[in-house]
Design a protein around this motif. Structure first.
Motif, short mmCIF file in Angstrom:
data_model
loop_
_atom_site.label_atom_id
_atom_site.label_comp_id
_atom_site.label_asym_id
_atom_site.label_seq_id
_atom_site.Cartn_x
_atom_site.Cartn_y
_atom_site.Cartn_z
N PRO A 141 -20.98 7.93 -19.88
CA PRO A 141 -21.00 9.00 -18.87
C PRO A 141 -21.33 8.39 -17.51
O PRO A 141 -22.24 7.56 -17.40
CB PRO A 141 -22.11 9.93 -19.36
N CYS A 142 -20.59 8.75 -16.50
CA CYS A 142 -20.80 8.14 -15.18
C CYS A 142 -20.34 9.09 -14.09
O CYS A 142 -19.68 10.10 -14.37
CB CYS A 142 -20.06 6.80 -15.08
N ALA A 143 -20.71 8.77 -12.86
CA ALA A 143 -20.30 9.57 -11.71
C ALA A 143 -19.94 8.64 -10.57
O ALA A 143 -20.56 7.59 -10.37
CB ALA A 143 -21.40 10.54 -11.29
N VAL A 144 -18.91 9.03 -9.81
CA VAL A 144 -18.45 8.24 -8.68
C VAL A 144 -18.39 9.13 -7.44
O VAL A 144 -17.81 10.22 -7.47
CB VAL A 144 -17.05 7.66 -8.94
N LEU A 145 -19.02 8.65 -6.37
CA LEU A 145 -18.93 9.32 -5.07
C LEU A 145 -17.82 8.64 -4.28
O LEU A 145 -17.87 7.43 -4.05
CB LEU A 145 -20.26 9.21 -4.33
N ASP A 146 -16.81 9.41 -3.86
CA ASP A 146 -15.67 8.88 -3.12
C ASP A 146 -15.67 9.41 -1.69
O ASP A 146 -15.96 10.59 -1.45
CB ASP A 146 -14.35 9.29 -3.78
N ILE A 147 -15.32 8.53 -0.75
CA ILE A 147 -15.02 8.93 0.62
C ILE A 147 -13.62 8.45 0.92
O ILE A 147 -13.34 7.24 0.84
CB ILE A 147 -16.03 8.35 1.63
N LEU A 148 -12.71 9.39 1.23
CA LEU A 148 -11.32 9.06 1.48
C LEU A 148 -10.97 9.36 2.93
O LEU A 148 -11.26 10.46 3.43
CB LEU A 148 -10.39 9.88 0.57
N SER A 149 -10.33 8.40 3.59
CA SER A 149 -9.91 8.62 4.97
C SER A 149 -8.54 7.97 5.22
O SER A 149 -8.41 6.75 5.07
CB SER A 149 -10.94 8.04 5.95
N PRO A 150 -7.55 8.78 5.58
CA PRO A 150 -7.55 10.24 5.56
C PRO A 150 -7.38 10.74 4.13
O PRO A 150 -7.02 9.95 3.26
CB PRO A 150 -6.34 10.60 6.43
N PRO A 151 -7.63 12.02 3.88
CA PRO A 151 -7.47 12.56 2.53
C PRO A 151 -5.99 12.69 2.15
O PRO A 151 -5.11 12.53 2.98
CB PRO A 151 -8.13 13.94 2.61
N TYR A 152 -5.76 12.98 0.87
CA TYR A 152 -4.41 13.29 0.45
C TYR A 152 -3.91 14.51 1.23
O TYR A 152 -4.63 15.48 1.45
CB TYR A 152 -4.36 13.64 -1.05
N ARG A 153 -2.66 14.44 1.66
CA ARG A 153 -2.03 15.59 2.32
C ARG A 153 -0.52 15.40 2.22
O ARG A 153 0.06 14.56 2.91
CB ARG A 153 -2.48 15.72 3.77
N GLU A 154 0.09 16.16 1.34
CA GLU A 154 1.49 15.94 1.00
C GLU A 154 2.41 16.11 2.19
O GLU A 154 3.39 15.37 2.35
CB GLU A 154 1.90 16.88 -0.14
N ASP A 155 2.11 17.08 3.08
CA ASP A 155 3.01 17.32 4.22
C ASP A 155 2.93 16.21 5.26
O ASP A 155 3.73 16.17 6.19
CB ASP A 155 2.73 18.68 4.86
N GLU A 156 1.98 15.29 5.10
CA GLU A 156 1.89 14.13 5.99
C GLU A 156 2.22 12.83 5.24
O GLU A 156 1.93 11.74 5.73
CB GLU A 156 0.50 14.05 6.62
N GLY A 157 2.82 12.97 4.07
CA GLY A 157 3.27 11.80 3.33
C GLY A 157 2.22 11.15 2.46
O GLY A 157 2.45 10.05 1.93
N ARG A 158 1.07 11.80 2.27
CA ARG A 158 0.01 11.23 1.44
C ARG A 158 -0.09 12.01 0.13
O ARG A 158 -1.02 12.76 -0.11
CB ARG A 158 -1.32 11.22 2.19
N LYS A 159 0.90 11.83 -0.71
CA LYS A 159 0.96 12.48 -2.00
C LYS A 159 0.41 11.53 -3.06
O LYS A 159 0.70 10.33 -3.05
CB LYS A 159 2.40 12.86 -2.34
N CYS A 160 -0.37 12.06 -3.99
CA CYS A 160 -0.89 11.24 -5.09
C CYS A 160 0.21 11.04 -6.13
O CYS A 160 0.73 12.01 -6.68
CB CYS A 160 -2.11 11.90 -5.73
N THR A 161 0.57 9.79 -6.37
CA THR A 161 1.61 9.45 -7.34
C THR A 161 0.98 8.67 -8.49
O THR A 161 0.17 7.77 -8.27
CB THR A 161 2.71 8.61 -6.68
N TYR A 162 1.39 9.01 -9.71
CA TYR A 162 0.87 8.33 -10.90
C TYR A 162 1.89 7.30 -11.39
O TYR A 162 3.10 7.44 -11.20
CB TYR A 162 0.57 9.34 -12.00
N TYR A 163 1.35 6.25 -12.06
CA TYR A 163 2.20 5.14 -12.50
C TYR A 163 1.84 4.70 -13.91
O TYR A 163 0.72 4.93 -14.38
CB TYR A 163 2.02 3.93 -11.56
N HIS A 164 2.80 4.05 -14.55
CA HIS A 164 2.55 3.33 -15.80
C HIS A 164 2.80 1.86 -15.52
O HIS A 164 3.76 1.50 -14.83
CB HIS A 164 3.48 3.81 -16.91
N ASP A 165 1.92 0.98 -16.02
CA ASP A 165 2.08 -0.45 -15.78
C ASP A 165 2.61 -1.16 -17.02
O ASP A 165 2.20 -0.87 -18.15
CB ASP A 165 0.78 -1.08 -15.30
#
Length: 271
Positions: free
Chosen positions: A200-224
């Motif tokens: 069990p764990c916790a992570v504090l994240d600070i993102l700059s800038p945040p995800y925002r799809e209309d500005e081209g920052r969409k979260c995309t998932y991948y398989h390696d």
């Protein structure tokens, strides 16, 4: 049942007597990531943000560590087949620390992810983003890549023949609190990463800038895929071992990504 695992971690209220380190984070972010920030934040300003994050404890954000036993007895390095379904019995809890349009949605987002043992945030990217991650408690396996530049792509032989792109391994290790803040940047530091909870764990994240799809920052998932999966001609010369490289293919949002939101209960931020 789904609410029981983190109840003990979210038990501390807003009237904590600890110093308000979240306020210090907000104030520093508000200063260095302001719309008028030209040029971008200096390395010294970013280092100071990491230094503040390094001091943050679970109690500073309304969490407590009364117990790290989630009563399932399996971890990242050995999941019993009979318990595989239990891996997703508990959700990852997402806590948004600040929701002001002038801060979170435009410049910076501050949030917490609480993981039960063996839960996973699959491999995903942070396009054009800088992300600071602080493990508050527990142990987390981090696997992260950066794209090889210039881009190196091949056509796969799978359904629809999707294109795969070459990436280089940046991080592949278990991180246990207390540890220093990790930082990823748009082009280096492991911009594409996967988190797997060893405990069990916790992570504090600070993102700059945040995800925002209309500005081209969409979260995309991948398989390696291992480097040896695909062959290329006239590709980049591999000097440091094929095990340091992988082919990444874009996938849809994984169906087994089980996440729920929870209200922030730490010290309030004064705007």
């Amino acid at each position: 049942m789904v609410f029981s695992l983190f109840r003990r971690y979210l038990s501390m209220g807003r009237h904590s007597h600890t110093s308000n380190k979240v306020q210090a984070l907000y104030d520093h972010c508000n200063a260095i990531f302001s719309p008028s920030s030209t040029p971008p934040p200096s390395s010294q300003a970013l280092h100071k943000l990491s230094s503040i994050l390094d001091t943050v404890q679970p109690s500073d954000v309304g969490l407590s560590e009364e117990s790290t036993d989630d009563d399932r007895g399996h971890g990242f390095f050995g999941i019993n087949q009979l318990n595989r379904a239990a891996r997703w019995a508990q959700p990852i809890t997402y806590i948004d620390i600040h929701e002001s349009d002038s801060f979170t949605c435009y410049l910076v987002q501050m949030c917490i992810f609480c993981f039960p043992t063996s839960s996973v945030i699959p491999l995903h990217d942070h396009p054009g983003m800088t992300v600071f991650s602080k493990i508050l408690y527990g142990s987390l396996h981090v696997k992260a890549y950066d794209w090889v530049e210039p881009p190196c792509t091949v056509e796969s032989k799978g359904p629809g023949h999707p294109q795969v792109r070459l990436a280089k391994l940046a991080v592949d290790k278990v991180m246990t609190a207390p540890c220093e803040t990790s930082v990823l940047y748009p082009k280096h530091g492991g911009n594409l990463h996967c988190f797997t909870a060893v405990t069990p764990c916790a992570v504090l994240d600070i993102l700059s800038p945040p995800y925002r799809e209309d500005e081209g920052r969409k979260c995309t998932y991948y398989h390696d895929y291992p480097y040896s999966t695909f062959s290329i001609q006239n590709g980049p010369k591999i000097c440091d071992g094929e095990e340091e490289y992988a082919w990444l293919v874009e996938i849809g949002t994984p169906a087994d990504l089980y996440m729920r939101s929870r209200e922030y209960t730490g010290p309030a931020i004064q705007l």
